[in-house]
Design a protein around this motif. Structure first.
Motif, short mmCIF file in Angstrom:
data_model
loop_
_atom_site.label_atom_id
_atom_site.label_comp_id
_atom_site.label_asym_id
_atom_site.label_seq_id
_atom_site.Cartn_x
_atom_site.Cartn_y
_atom_site.Cartn_z
N LYS A 123 1.57 -9.74 -5.37
CA LYS A 123 2.51 -9.26 -4.37
C LYS A 123 1.77 -8.28 -3.47
N ILE A 124 2.04 -8.29 -2.16
CA ILE A 124 1.32 -7.43 -1.23
C ILE A 124 2.29 -6.51 -0.49
N LEU A 125 1.95 -5.23 -0.45
CA LEU A 125 2.66 -4.24 0.35
C LEU A 125 1.77 -3.87 1.52
N LEU A 126 2.22 -4.14 2.72
CA LEU A 126 1.44 -3.91 3.94
C LEU A 126 1.92 -2.66 4.64
N LYS A 127 1.01 -1.71 4.85
CA LYS A 127 1.34 -0.49 5.60
C LYS A 127 0.38 -0.40 6.79
N GLY A 128 0.84 -0.94 7.92
CA GLY A 128 0.03 -0.89 9.13
C GLY A 128 0.27 0.37 9.92
N GLY A 129 -0.52 0.57 10.95
CA GLY A 129 -0.38 1.75 11.81
C GLY A 129 0.73 1.57 12.82
N LYS A 130 1.25 2.70 13.31
CA LYS A 130 2.34 2.66 14.27
C LYS A 130 1.92 1.99 15.57
N GLU A 131 0.60 2.04 15.89
CA GLU A 131 0.12 1.47 17.14
C GLU A 131 0.25 -0.06 17.16
N SER A 132 0.34 -0.69 15.98
CA SER A 132 0.40 -2.16 15.91
C SER A 132 1.73 -2.65 15.32
N LEU A 133 2.76 -1.82 15.37
CA LEU A 133 4.02 -2.13 14.69
C LEU A 133 4.64 -3.44 15.19
N ASN A 134 4.74 -3.63 16.50
CA ASN A 134 5.38 -4.84 17.02
C ASN A 134 4.62 -6.10 16.59
N LEU A 160 5.84 -2.04 4.97
CA LEU A 160 6.34 -0.68 4.81
C LEU A 160 6.23 0.04 6.15
N ASN A 161 7.34 0.18 6.83
CA ASN A 161 7.36 0.85 8.14
C ASN A 161 7.58 2.35 7.93
N TYR A 162 6.55 3.03 7.41
CA TYR A 162 6.63 4.43 7.05
C TYR A 162 5.79 5.28 8.00
N ASP A 163 6.25 6.51 8.23
CA ASP A 163 5.41 7.47 8.93
C ASP A 163 4.49 8.15 7.90
N ARG A 164 3.69 9.11 8.36
CA ARG A 164 2.70 9.72 7.48
C ARG A 164 3.34 10.43 6.29
N ALA A 165 4.43 11.16 6.55
CA ALA A 165 5.09 11.89 5.46
C ALA A 165 5.70 10.92 4.45
N GLN A 166 6.31 9.86 4.93
CA GLN A 166 6.91 8.87 4.03
C GLN A 166 5.82 8.15 3.22
N THR A 167 4.70 7.89 3.86
CA THR A 167 3.60 7.24 3.16
C THR A 167 3.05 8.13 2.06
N ARG A 168 2.88 9.42 2.36
CA ARG A 168 2.39 10.37 1.37
C ARG A 168 3.34 10.42 0.17
N GLU A 169 4.63 10.45 0.42
CA GLU A 169 5.60 10.51 -0.66
C GLU A 169 5.59 9.22 -1.48
N PHE A 170 5.43 8.09 -0.79
CA PHE A 170 5.38 6.81 -1.50
C PHE A 170 4.15 6.72 -2.39
N LEU A 171 3.02 7.20 -1.90
CA LEU A 171 1.80 7.19 -2.70
C LEU A 171 1.96 8.06 -3.94
N ARG A 172 2.58 9.21 -3.77
CA ARG A 172 2.76 10.13 -4.90
C ARG A 172 3.81 9.64 -5.88
N ASN A 173 4.90 9.05 -5.34
CA ASN A 173 6.02 8.63 -6.18
C ASN A 173 6.50 7.24 -5.76
N PRO A 174 5.72 6.21 -6.01
CA PRO A 174 6.13 4.87 -5.59
C PRO A 174 7.40 4.43 -6.32
#
Length: 398
Positions: A123-134, A160-174
């Protein structure tokens, strides 16, 4: 969600995806145009990575088709042993489970990473940058369509359409079990992931690649290789940054002059140190930190060396552990260079631009690892697996 898909199911999804990318490429290009128009073009390397054109679309399709034609990497027997007591013991490849990739700018990673992970049963979770969201959302929509066409859960590919803070939280507490994370981007991104992740991380590191022009080099080959490695795609991690030229090369001065002229004509800023300072057309420098730097720009640093051993030492000290090439017609010194240089890919008389999963016949890559565990260099289909022991008995006890 299914825990196991047959190889036929996985291949069918990949074939559907290849067809859909061709069929709906207009939508991908339109989505990418939105990202391109909103992007600050001052970062030339990221701008180049962000752009999707007909050639990149073709590369996406080729990658999916090559992946679907390859053997199943899961369940491959690597070892077998029959114990004295009759136990039959096997070691076979196995999927990791859930893989997360965090990447900047490149929408084609949404294809390659998704395809390689899915084909290898992950299974793959993709977290791309905001610059390439569309662009990324347009491609993920096609992934989900391909999965649904083949009656497979869309949870196999998640964006995963997360900003930096959401990504940090997900990494710490997936909110789910993650077995492996791969950050694919600059050193800041890599440091961020390593600081906050709670599972194993494979670093897709920087380039800072070297070419060593030996005293036994064919100068025509050297010029062609250096120009290609530097200018073909400056945003790639396999692009060339440093050139070391042996001062014992016959007609050393005329070669260096010609090299500088060719680079300047290609709009490359040429920095020079050591035995290069005497030449015109360069920017002289004594800044040692430049030797460690990955430029990702039309910039190159030239230096001189008096020996093969010195060249190897400099590459191992300053290089990024990615790619290094020797230009030489001497087979013995080339063998020594290839064995002694500490890099994921080493070359003899060839451009570093070939360090790429598709070019190496892997059907694309999830990343190019500069770590030594568990895989080094392009991480392709065959490498996105772990292993598992199977033991068959008939009541044996120890």
């Amino acid at each position: 969600m299914e825990t196991i898909l047959t190889i036929d199911q996985r291949n069918a999804v990949l074939q559907s995806m290849a067809r859909l990318v061709e069929l709906e490429k207009k939508d991908i290009l339109q989505a990418n145009a939105l990202d391109m128009n909103a992007f600050d073009r001052s970062d030339l390397a990221m701008y180049d990575r962000l752009k999707v054109d007909e050639e990149k679309i073709k590369g996406m399709i080729d990658s999916l088709e090559q992946l679907s034609s390859q053997e199943d990497p899961v369940g491959v027997e690597r070892f077998r042993f029959t114990h004295d007591n009759g136990l039959e013991i096997f070691n076979k490849t196995a999927s990791f489970g859930t893989i997360m990739i965090i990447y900047e700018s490149r929408p084609d990673v949404t294809i390659e990473a998704g395809g390689i992970a899915f084909k290898s049963g992950n299974k793959i979770l993709l977290k791309g940058g905001k610059e390439s969201l569309n662009s990324n959302l347009a491609i993920v929509r096609l992934w989900h369509k391909a999965l649904e066409e083949n009656h497979v859960s869309t949870q196999w590919v998640t964006y995963l359409n997360y900003d930096r803070a959401q990504t940090r939280e997900f990494l710490r507490n997936p909110d789910q079990k993650i077995d492996l994370i791969i950050p694919r981007g600059g050193e800041r991104l890599i440091s961020f992931v390593k600081e906050h992740a709670t599972c194993p991380v494979i670093v897709s590191g920087r380039g800072n690649n070297f070419v060593y022009v030996s005293r036994h080099a064919d100068k025509v080959k050297a010029l062609q290789i250096i120009l290609n490695a530097k200018t073909a795609k400056i945003s790639a991690c396999n692009a060339l940054d440093k050139v070391l030229i042996d001062t014992a090369l016959p007609e050393y001065e005329s070669f260096v002059k010609e090299l500088i002229q060719e680079l300047v004509a290609a709009k490359v800023e040429v920095l020079g140190t050591d035995g290069i300072k005497m030449f015109s057309g360069i920017q002289k420098t004594d800044d040692e930190s430049l030797w460690f730097e990955e430029f990702l720009d039309y910039k190159i640093l030239l230096g001189s060396t008096a020996s093969l051993d010195n060249a190897i030492g400099m590459i191992n000290k300053y290089g990024g552990g990615h790619s290094a090439s020797i230009i030489s017609e001497d087979e013995d010194e080339s063998k020594l260079f290839l064995s002694a240089v500490d890099a994921a890919a080493v070359y003899h008389n060839a451009s570093t631009r070939f360090t790429d999963g598709f070019q190496f016949g892997l059907g694309g890559e999830l990343a190019i690892s500069t770590d030594k565990l568990h895989q080094r260099g392009p991480i392709g289909l065959q490498h996105l697996v772990t292993n598992k022991w199977y033991v068959y008995g008939n009541g044996q006890i120890r």
